[in-house]
Design an enzyme around this catalytic site. Structure first.
Site, PDB file in Angstrom:
ATOM      1  N   GLU A   1       0.981  -1.246   0.048  1.00  0.00           N
ATOM      2  CA  GLU A   1       0.036   0.028  -0.006  1.00  0.00           C
ATOM      3  C   GLU A   1       0.911   1.359   0.033  1.00  0.00           C
ATOM      4  O   GLU A   1       0.653   2.061   0.838  1.00  0.00           O
ATOM      5  CB  GLU A   1      -0.766   0.128   1.293  1.00  0.00           C
ATOM      6  CG  GLU A   1      -1.982  -1.286   1.399  1.00  0.00           C
ATOM      7  CD  GLU A   1      -2.393  -1.119   2.828  1.00  0.00           C
ATOM      8  OE1 GLU A   1      -1.650  -0.298   3.799  1.00  0.00           O
ATOM      9  OE2 GLU A   1      -3.185  -1.981   3.022  1.00  0.00           O
ATOM     10  N   PRO A   2       1.707   1.381  -1.060  1.00  0.00           N
ATOM     11  CA  PRO A   2       2.514   2.581  -1.081  1.00  0.00           C
ATOM     12  C   PRO A   2       1.813   3.976  -1.403  1.00  0.00           C
ATOM     13  O   PRO A   2       0.775   3.819  -2.267  1.00  0.00           O
ATOM     14  CB  PRO A   2       3.438   2.426  -2.138  1.00  0.00           C
ATOM     15  CG  PRO A   2       2.876   1.505  -3.132  1.00  0.00           C
ATOM     16  CD  PRO A   2       1.716   0.551  -2.449  1.00  0.00           C
TER      17      PRO A   2
ATOM     18  N   ARG B   1       3.271   7.669  -0.254  1.00  0.00           N
ATOM     19  CA  ARG B   1       4.615   8.335  -0.577  1.00  0.00           C
ATOM     20  C   ARG B   1       5.552   8.173  -1.638  1.00  0.00           C
ATOM     21  O   ARG B   1       5.873   8.741  -2.426  1.00  0.00           O
ATOM     22  CB  ARG B   1       5.159   8.646   1.033  1.00  0.00           C
ATOM     23  CG  ARG B   1       6.272   9.781   0.970  1.00  0.00           C
ATOM     24  CD  ARG B   1       7.117   9.558   2.279  1.00  0.00           C
ATOM     25  NE  ARG B   1       6.280   9.435   3.478  1.00  0.00           N
ATOM     26  CZ  ARG B   1       5.759  10.540   4.095  1.00  0.00           C
ATOM     27  NH1 ARG B   1       6.073  11.578   3.820  1.00  0.00           N
ATOM     28  NH2 ARG B   1       5.161  10.373   5.215  1.00  0.00           N
TER      29      ARG B   1
ATOM     30  N   ARG C   1       3.410  19.875   6.028  1.00  0.00           N
ATOM     31  CA  ARG C   1       4.581  18.883   6.589  1.00  0.00           C
ATOM     32  C   ARG C   1       5.616  19.800   7.379  1.00  0.00           C
ATOM     33  O   ARG C   1       6.074  19.164   8.532  1.00  0.00           O
ATOM     34  CB  ARG C   1       4.892  18.099   5.666  1.00  0.00           C
ATOM     35  CG  ARG C   1       3.895  17.245   4.831  1.00  0.00           C
ATOM     36  CD  ARG C   1       4.551  16.254   4.055  1.00  0.00           C
ATOM     37  NE  ARG C   1       5.171  15.300   4.439  1.00  0.00           N
ATOM     38  CZ  ARG C   1       6.608  15.128   4.717  1.00  0.00           C
ATOM     39  NH1 ARG C   1       7.206  16.291   3.971  1.00  0.00           N
ATOM     40  NH2 ARG C   1       7.182  14.235   5.371  1.00  0.00           N
TER      41      ARG C   1
ATOM     42  N   TYR D   1       5.475  18.174  11.224  1.00  0.00           N
ATOM     43  CA  TYR D   1       6.546  17.338  11.751  1.00  0.00           C
ATOM     44  C   TYR D   1       7.985  17.820  11.572  1.00  0.00           C
ATOM     45  O   TYR D   1       9.057  17.097  11.523  1.00  0.00           O
ATOM     46  CB  TYR D   1       6.761  16.069  10.533  1.00  0.00           C
ATOM     47  CG  TYR D   1       5.393  15.397  10.175  1.00  0.00           C
ATOM     48  CD1 TYR D   1       4.449  14.905  10.946  1.00  0.00           C
ATOM     49  CD2 TYR D   1       5.002  15.470   8.775  1.00  0.00           C
ATOM     50  CE1 TYR D   1       3.316  14.409  10.584  1.00  0.00           C
ATOM     51  CE2 TYR D   1       3.850  14.824   8.361  1.00  0.00           C
ATOM     52  CZ  TYR D   1       3.016  14.325   9.168  1.00  0.00           C
ATOM     53  OH  TYR D   1       2.017  13.521   8.640  1.00  0.00           O
TER      54      TYR D   1
ATOM     55  N   CYS E   1      -0.964  33.935   9.940  1.00  0.00           N
ATOM     56  CA  CYS E   1      -0.634  34.302  11.283  1.00  0.00           C
ATOM     57  C   CYS E   1      -0.437  33.361  12.261  1.00  0.00           C
ATOM     58  O   CYS E   1      -1.297  33.173  12.960  1.00  0.00           O
ATOM     59  CB  CYS E   1      -1.942  35.124  11.583  1.00  0.00           C
ATOM     60  SG  CYS E   1      -2.425  36.257  10.341  1.00  0.00           S
ATOM     61  N   GLU E   2       0.650  32.574  11.884  1.00  0.00           N
ATOM     62  CA  GLU E   2       1.178  31.546  13.002  1.00  0.00           C
ATOM     63  C   GLU E   2       2.753  31.647  12.981  1.00  0.00           C
ATOM     64  O   GLU E   2       3.245  31.607  11.703  1.00  0.00           O
ATOM     65  CB  GLU E   2       0.707  30.159  12.478  1.00  0.00           C
ATOM     66  CG  GLU E   2      -0.793  29.939  12.393  1.00  0.00           C
ATOM     67  CD  GLU E   2      -1.418  29.429  13.869  1.00  0.00           C
ATOM     68  OE1 GLU E   2      -0.683  29.175  14.763  1.00  0.00           O
ATOM     69  OE2 GLU E   2      -2.489  29.474  13.882  1.00  0.00           O
TER      70      GLU E   2
ATOM     71  N   TYR F   1       1.264  13.980   0.743  1.00  0.00           N
ATOM     72  CA  TYR F   1       0.740  14.632   1.919  1.00  0.00           C
ATOM     73  C   TYR F   1       0.864  16.201   1.854  1.00  0.00           C
ATOM     74  O   TYR F   1       1.331  16.870   2.692  1.00  0.00           O
ATOM     75  CB  TYR F   1       1.430  14.106   3.081  1.00  0.00           C
ATOM     76  CG  TYR F   1       1.066  12.598   2.947  1.00  0.00           C
ATOM     77  CD1 TYR F   1      -0.050  12.120   3.558  1.00  0.00           C
ATOM     78  CD2 TYR F   1       2.305  11.616   2.916  1.00  0.00           C
ATOM     79  CE1 TYR F   1      -0.005  10.465   3.474  1.00  0.00           C
ATOM     80  CE2 TYR F   1       1.958  10.374   3.095  1.00  0.00           C
ATOM     81  CZ  TYR F   1       0.767   9.610   3.298  1.00  0.00           C
ATOM     82  OH  TYR F   1       0.663   8.288   3.242  1.00  0.00           O
TER      83      TYR F   1
HETATM   84  C1  LIG Z   1      -0.954   6.064   5.284  1.00  0.00           C
HETATM   85  C2  LIG Z   1      -1.141   4.699   5.237  1.00  0.00           C
HETATM   86  C3  LIG Z   1      -0.566   3.965   3.846  1.00  0.00           C
HETATM   87  C4  LIG Z   1       0.568   4.716   3.124  1.00  0.00           C
HETATM   88  O1  LIG Z   1       1.596   5.152   3.605  1.00  0.00           O
HETATM   89  P1  LIG Z   1       2.937   5.859   2.900  1.00  0.00           P
HETATM   90  O2  LIG Z   1       3.813   6.055   4.190  1.00  0.00           O
HETATM   91  O3  LIG Z   1       2.245   6.867   2.397  1.00  0.00           O
HETATM   92  O4  LIG Z   1       3.320   4.586   2.067  1.00  0.00           O
HETATM   93  C5  LIG Z   1      -0.748   2.717   3.504  1.00  0.00           C
HETATM   94  N1  LIG Z   1      -1.539   1.954   4.352  1.00  0.00           N
HETATM   95  C6  LIG Z   1      -2.195   2.586   5.502  1.00  0.00           C
HETATM   96  C7  LIG Z   1      -3.213   1.453   6.307  1.00  0.00           C
HETATM   97  C8  LIG Z   1      -1.933   3.842   5.903  1.00  0.00           C
HETATM   98  O5  LIG Z   1      -2.586   4.103   6.803  1.00  0.00           O
END
Ligand SMILES: *Cc1c(COP(=O)(O)O)cnc(C)c1O
Length: 398
Positions: free
Chosen positions: A258-259, A261, A297, A301, A325-326, A354
């Site tokens: 599940e990529p 980023r 971001r 972070y 204004c922060e 993101y």
């Molecule tokens: C956010 C998320 C991702 C993707 O994360 P990346 O760091 O962007 O690859 C994949 N799976 C789940 C369940 C997530 O919450």
């Protein structure tokens, strides 16, 4: 890429995505698993622009969604329902219902009470819900604490023993069909050994489940592959894929990944115009027209994004700040840039993930426009938000 021309054509702040680069990232990951059945489910939350999702669907990607809104986006963009999965720690009844009605591949269940809800809703719909259970393997992803998710102290998933109990329950239910097992230990992981460690732990559990005749078909290793923003290690996809395959030890399953980023992060830039320079005593600020509402971001972070100037000249230290204004409204601190003036262009790199998806209307600022570059041509994929867009949902109540 001609950033100056793009900034003149579409104005700033402007997100620009290189669709060809996105395709090469997807293909690189897909081919790393080439020896095995795999399904790359792009994590929609990283960047959910419809045209970008359509691009991913055209490449053959599935989609990992964390809300019914994301599921609908993916389907609208051309996703096949059987390539869509639904993750997330707080799914509402209405979301579960709609996900089941849409016949998506599976729901990644994050807790015991959620399993009960899914069962109840499936029963009501006279359906059998395909599920996987998110296991929290208690592995340290060694990333920023805000984006670490695989430790017991994080809110995500269930421990191994609870998972086992849930799988047995699902197996004996008329309305649940456990077909997958899932983990996702965090984001921006550059030491993949932690993902491999998690894969080994979860693979052992999968073997135990198979012995109990619970037929797991999908081994979902989550996302989290880190990218280079500054001086991080480049993740070796071959080692990543080989590590996962080794963890499986010959078990015949489809690997789901599940990529988010990794696919889009380096493929996007945020183009911004300089408004002014100002000095508070010796401290130099460059005020630009992009702000934390466009790219959160750095504020959230203290994330690093490389910023380049299209203009040359003798460089000195400065902070790049937005108009909001922060004091936390900055895009970079203590970086070296030449002297700048109104209308000069700065390019914020690696802002594809993101970035826009976390943007807001804070300070009643319209969201940026988004542009795709593909085969050498540029096209608008989201127009700039107007004042009318921002007030649309309020003005009738005046
Ligand atoms: C956010 C998320 C991702 C993707 O994360 P990346 O760091 O962007 O690859 C994949 N799976 C789940 C369940 C997530 O919450």
């Amino acid at each position: 890429m001609d950033y100056l021309q793009l900034s003149q054509k579409y104005q700033t702040p402007l997100y620009v995505y290189d669709f060809d680069y996105i395709a090469s990232r997807y293909n690189a990951l897909k081919s790393a698993f080439n020896a095995r059945k795999s399904l790359i489910c792009y994590a929609v939350k990283a960047n959910s622009n419809l045209s970008l999702l359509r691009h991913m669907a055209t490449l053959g990607a599935g989609f990992d969604c964390v809300s019914i809104g994301e599921i609908k986006r993916a389907l609208l963009a051309g996703a096949k329902p059987y390539q869509v999965i639904f993750s997330g720690v707080g799914k509402s009844d209405a979301e579960i219902k709609e996900a089941l009605q849409n016949e998506i591949l599976m729901i990644n269940v994050e807790g015991e009470s959620e399993l009960d809800r899914v069962e109840m809703i499936a029963k009501m719909l006279v359906k059998k819900a395909r599920i996987s259970i998110r296991v929290n393997p208690d592995v340290d992803a060694k990333t920023h604490p805000y984006i670490s998710t695989g430790l017991n102290k994080n809110k995500f998933g269930v421990d191994i023993n609870t998972a086992k109990k849930m799988y047995l329950k699902a197996k004996n239910s008329n309305h649940l069909e456990p077909i997958g097992i899932h983990f996702h230990i965090g984001s921006q992981i550059t030491e993949i050994s932690s993902i491999i460690e998690a894969a080994n732990i979860v693979s052992v559990l999968m073997r135990e489940l198979k012995a109990l005749e619970i037929d797991i078909k999908f081994f979902d290793v989550g996302g989290g592959i880190g990218i280079v923003y500054k001086d991080e290690n480049e993740v070796n996809l071959y080692e990543y894929a080989q590590g996962i395959l080794a963890a499986l030890g010959g078990q015949d399953v489809t690997i789901v990944c599940e990529p988010g980023r990794y696919i889009v992060g380096n493929c996007g830039t945020l183009i911004t115009s300089v408004l002014y320079e100002k000095f508070n005593k010796d401290k130099r600020f460059v005020v630009v027209d992009a702000a934390m509402n466009d790219l959160l971001r750095p504020s959230l972070y203290e994330a690093h994004h490389e910023i380049i100037s299209l203009k040359d000249g003798e460089k000195s230290n400065c902070d790049i700040v937005g108009p909001i204004c922060e004091s936390g409204d900055f895009l970079a601190k203590d970086i070296k840039l030449p002297r700048l003036q109104n209308s000069d262009i700065l390019v914020v790199k690696s802002a594809g993930a993101y970035g826009f998806s976390m943007s807001s209307n804070y300070n009643t600022r319209g969201r940026a426009a988004e542009v795709a570059i593909q085969n050498g041509t540029d096209r608008l994929i989201r127009r700039r938000e107007s004042f009318e867009d921002i007030i649309a949902l309020e003005k009738d109540y005046l």
